[in-house]
Each structure stands twice: as C-alpha cells, then as structure tokens.
Design an enzyme around this catalytic site. Structure first.
Site, short mmCIF file in Angstrom:
data_model
loop_
_atom_site.label_atom_id
_atom_site.label_comp_id
_atom_site.label_asym_id
_atom_site.label_seq_id
_atom_site.Cartn_x
_atom_site.Cartn_y
_atom_site.Cartn_z
N HIS A 191 22.08 -7.00 -3.03
CA HIS A 191 22.66 -6.30 -4.18
C HIS A 191 22.93 -7.24 -5.36
O HIS A 191 22.59 -6.94 -6.51
CB HIS A 191 23.96 -5.62 -3.74
CG HIS A 191 24.33 -4.44 -4.57
ND1 HIS A 191 25.00 -3.34 -4.08
CD2 HIS A 191 24.12 -4.14 -5.88
CE1 HIS A 191 25.19 -2.45 -5.03
NE2 HIS A 191 24.67 -2.92 -6.13
N GLY A 209 0.81 -1.21 0.00
CA GLY A 209 0.00 0.00 0.00
C GLY A 209 0.84 1.26 0.00
O GLY A 209 0.32 2.36 -0.23
N ASP A 217 18.35 6.14 -4.15
CA ASP A 217 18.85 4.77 -4.19
C ASP A 217 20.30 4.74 -3.73
O ASP A 217 21.18 5.25 -4.43
CB ASP A 217 18.73 4.21 -5.61
CG ASP A 217 19.25 2.80 -5.72
OD1 ASP A 217 18.54 1.88 -5.25
OD2 ASP A 217 20.36 2.61 -6.24
N TYR A 258 28.88 1.80 -2.46
CA TYR A 258 29.15 3.04 -3.18
C TYR A 258 30.11 3.94 -2.42
O TYR A 258 30.65 4.90 -2.98
CB TYR A 258 27.85 3.79 -3.47
CG TYR A 258 26.85 3.04 -4.32
CD1 TYR A 258 27.22 1.91 -5.05
CD2 TYR A 258 25.53 3.46 -4.41
CE1 TYR A 258 26.30 1.22 -5.82
CE2 TYR A 258 24.60 2.78 -5.18
CZ TYR A 258 24.99 1.66 -5.88
OH TYR A 258 24.07 0.98 -6.64
N PRO A 274 7.80 7.08 -5.48
CA PRO A 274 7.86 7.94 -6.67
C PRO A 274 8.27 7.16 -7.91
O PRO A 274 9.03 6.17 -7.82
CB PRO A 274 8.91 8.99 -6.30
CG PRO A 274 8.89 9.03 -4.80
CD PRO A 274 8.63 7.62 -4.38
N LYS A 309 21.44 -1.33 0.07
CA LYS A 309 21.68 -2.71 -0.36
C LYS A 309 22.77 -3.36 0.49
O LYS A 309 23.72 -2.69 0.89
CB LYS A 309 22.10 -2.74 -1.83
CG LYS A 309 21.21 -1.95 -2.76
CD LYS A 309 21.77 -1.94 -4.18
CE LYS A 309 21.00 -0.95 -5.04
NZ LYS A 309 21.32 0.45 -4.71
#
Length: 337
Positions: free
Chosen positions: A122, A18, A55, A60, A22, A89
């Site tokens: 990942h 629910g 994200d 990273y 975006p 991730k």
C-alpha cells in the site's frame, strides 16, 4: 435500478501475464465518509450493473462486508469468481517477515476468496497511522524509505505470488527514485502501480516510466476525490471538474466534467478506480468508458491542464526530522538506498 452494462463492452488492458483487467473499476475507500454497509451495498449494486474490477484494502475496514457481497454474488450466479478482478493491499504495519502472509490470509478470509488477482504494497514504508486520524497526527516510529527494508517486504510478496494466493503482486505510491532503487532487485516485477492521477496531477514522468517498464498504472482520485478525508484537503487544492479545459470538453460532449476525467484517463492508458455509493454516479462512471471518445485535440488540451497538484500528500506518514510532505515523494533530492 440503472440499466446493466454488458461487461464485454468495457475495454480491457492486457497485463504482461496475459491476464486482462477492465479499464475502469470501483474503489472502496470511503471509510471517512461512509459506513462499511454503505460501501458494501454499492459494491453489490456495481456487480449487478456490470463492474468487474474492485479495488479493496484491509485498512479501509470493510473487507468483511464486501466479502459477504462477493460470496452472495457467486452463490446466486450473478457473476463467477473468474469474471472478477479483485485487488487488495498490505497495510504499513504488516511489512515484517511473515506478516504479509498473515495480512493476506486475513484479507482472503474477510473477502471469502481463495486468491486475489492483485496484491499491493500500500505504501513503500512501514509507517503506520491510526484510522481516521487528523492531518497533524505523527507516529514517532516512522522512518524514511529504505530500499533494503522495502525489498524484505517485497520478498514476502514474492512468496505469496509463488503460493498462488496473489495472481499479481504490485506497488503503490512509488516514485522514480524508489523504483530505481528496487526494480532491478525484484525477482517478480510489479504488474500494476496505484498512483494518484487526475487532470490537475498527471505525473507524466512517472506515468511514462511505468509504461516503459510494463507496469500498468491504476489511477486513484481520478476526478479529484472531492470526498477525500479532511486531512488531505489543503488551501490551494485544484478542483479538477472546474478546470476550464475539462469544462469545455464536458460541454462539447454534454456530459458531467467528472466523466471527462475518466474518459481522459482511460484513453491515456491508465485504469481509474472512482468511488461512489450512489448508483446514478457509479452507473454513469462505467458507461463513460464505452463510446463517445475524446478527440485528439481534447486529449491534448487536457494534457496542458496539469497543475502538479497532489491531493494525497501523506503527511501523516512523516518521520521525525522530515522537513515536509515533499520528503515522502523524494522532492528533497535524497533517497535512502
């Protein structure tokens, strides 16, 4: 600064829970080209501009600085925590029992959050490579996909979901044979999948499979990722923005071909997560999904532009004895159950 875009005008997708997410977000994988400071500054600019989906990933190497940006945005009243959809991730070296919780704890500490909205596995195997390695790098400890091993990791993901530390748990870089091997064994089904998606690599069979199973696709490399790491560049790679079908649609709408790629993906039903440190680019990316839709004929034209050109081949994850990167994606016809 570019004009702010009302987040309420950005279309959203409703997940099985629910919750709304975006239809476009900002990726934060730029560590091979840009510094963590540059990436985090872009995140700050994107929040002010109207982005509400970000994200992230531990590998990273920038979650600590992005966390400072989030914290500042919350404290200054630019945005409320519940208005953002933040993902991260677990990296491949943290698949063992107990490690998923440790990995998420570090991510939450770095991002200065109490929970993430979605947490992804990942890659579906514990094959590690060093940051910034070249395309010839190989880890002798790498192994093929194992459904049993994956499920041990997924059970750890289900624990963090029960604890409320991740509102949704998700998968990435999967294939249909891998899904077939594990989905029926999941007590909590994945809400999202991250997969490479762009006009030259549409993955229609996998896309339809995920939609059928109520797994919403998030598309990485949505414009062909021209700034992807050098290890992921190979002769013969297709440049999406130069596809004749994309160029023709761009001309008809008087927009950059990159924006056509984003419009196509959103209208198709997936969520692109383009990345840029340049305000002009990430502003136009967000604006592209509001109004001026592609026609049915234009969508059909781009559907025919598929070249089956995978850009992120993942060869650095290959195990001893593997014939080539195709084995990672079950293109050799075998899979370990």
């Amino acid at each position: 600064m570019a004009d702010k875009i009302d987040p309420a005008k950005v279309p959203s997708v409703k997940l099985p829970s629910g919750t709304k997410i975006p239809c476009i977000g900002m990726g934060t994988f730029g560590s091979d080209r840009y510094s963590p400071d540059e990436v985090s500054a872009a995140v700050g600019g994107a929040i002010r501009l109207g982005y509400r989906l970000f994200d992230c990933a531990s590998v990273y190497g920038n979650e600590d600085l992005i966390g400072e940006v989030f914290d500042d945005a919350f404290k200054s009243g630019v945005v409320k925590r519940e208005e953002l959809f933040i993902t991260s991730k677990v990296w491949n070296d943290m698949h063992a029992r107990g490690d998923v919780l440790l990995a998420l704890a570090k991510t939450l500490r770095d991002l200065k959050l109490d929970y993430v909205d979605a947490y992804f596995v990942h890659w579906p195997f514990p094959n590690y490579h060093a940051p910034h390695c070249d395309g010839d790098a190989r880890n002798p400890d790498s192994v093929p996909f194992s459904a049993d091993q994956f499920m041990r990791t997924w059970e750890e993901m289900e624990k963090i979901h029960r604890l409320g530390l991740a509102k949704h748990i998700c998968m990435s870089n999967m294939t249909i044979p891998k899904f077939d091997a594990v989905l029926s064994r999941c007590k909590v089904k994945p809400a999202l999948i991250e997969m490479e998606l762009h006009p030259a690599f549409q993955q229609s069979e996998l896309f339809d499979y995920c939609v059928k199973h109520n797994i919403t696709p998030i598309g990485y490399c949505p414009i062909g990722s021209p700034n992807r790491p050098d290890r992921d560049k190979t002769p013969g790679d297709v440049i999406d923005t130069e596809l004749p079908e994309v160029a023709a649609v761009a001309k008809a709408h008087n927009i950059h071909p990159a924006l056509v790629c984003l419009k196509w993906q959103v209208q198709r039903g997936s969520i692109p997560i383009p990345f840029s440190v340049h305000e002009k680019n990430y502003a136009s990316n967000l604006a592209a999904v509001i109004g001026d839709p592609l026609t049915d004929a234009e969508m059909a034209s781009i559907a025919k532009a598929d070249k089956n050109c995978r850009l992120v081949k993942g060869q650095v994850f290959l195990w001893p004895g593997a014939k080539g990167w195709e084995d990672l994606w079950d293109l050799d016809g075998t899979i370990t159950k």
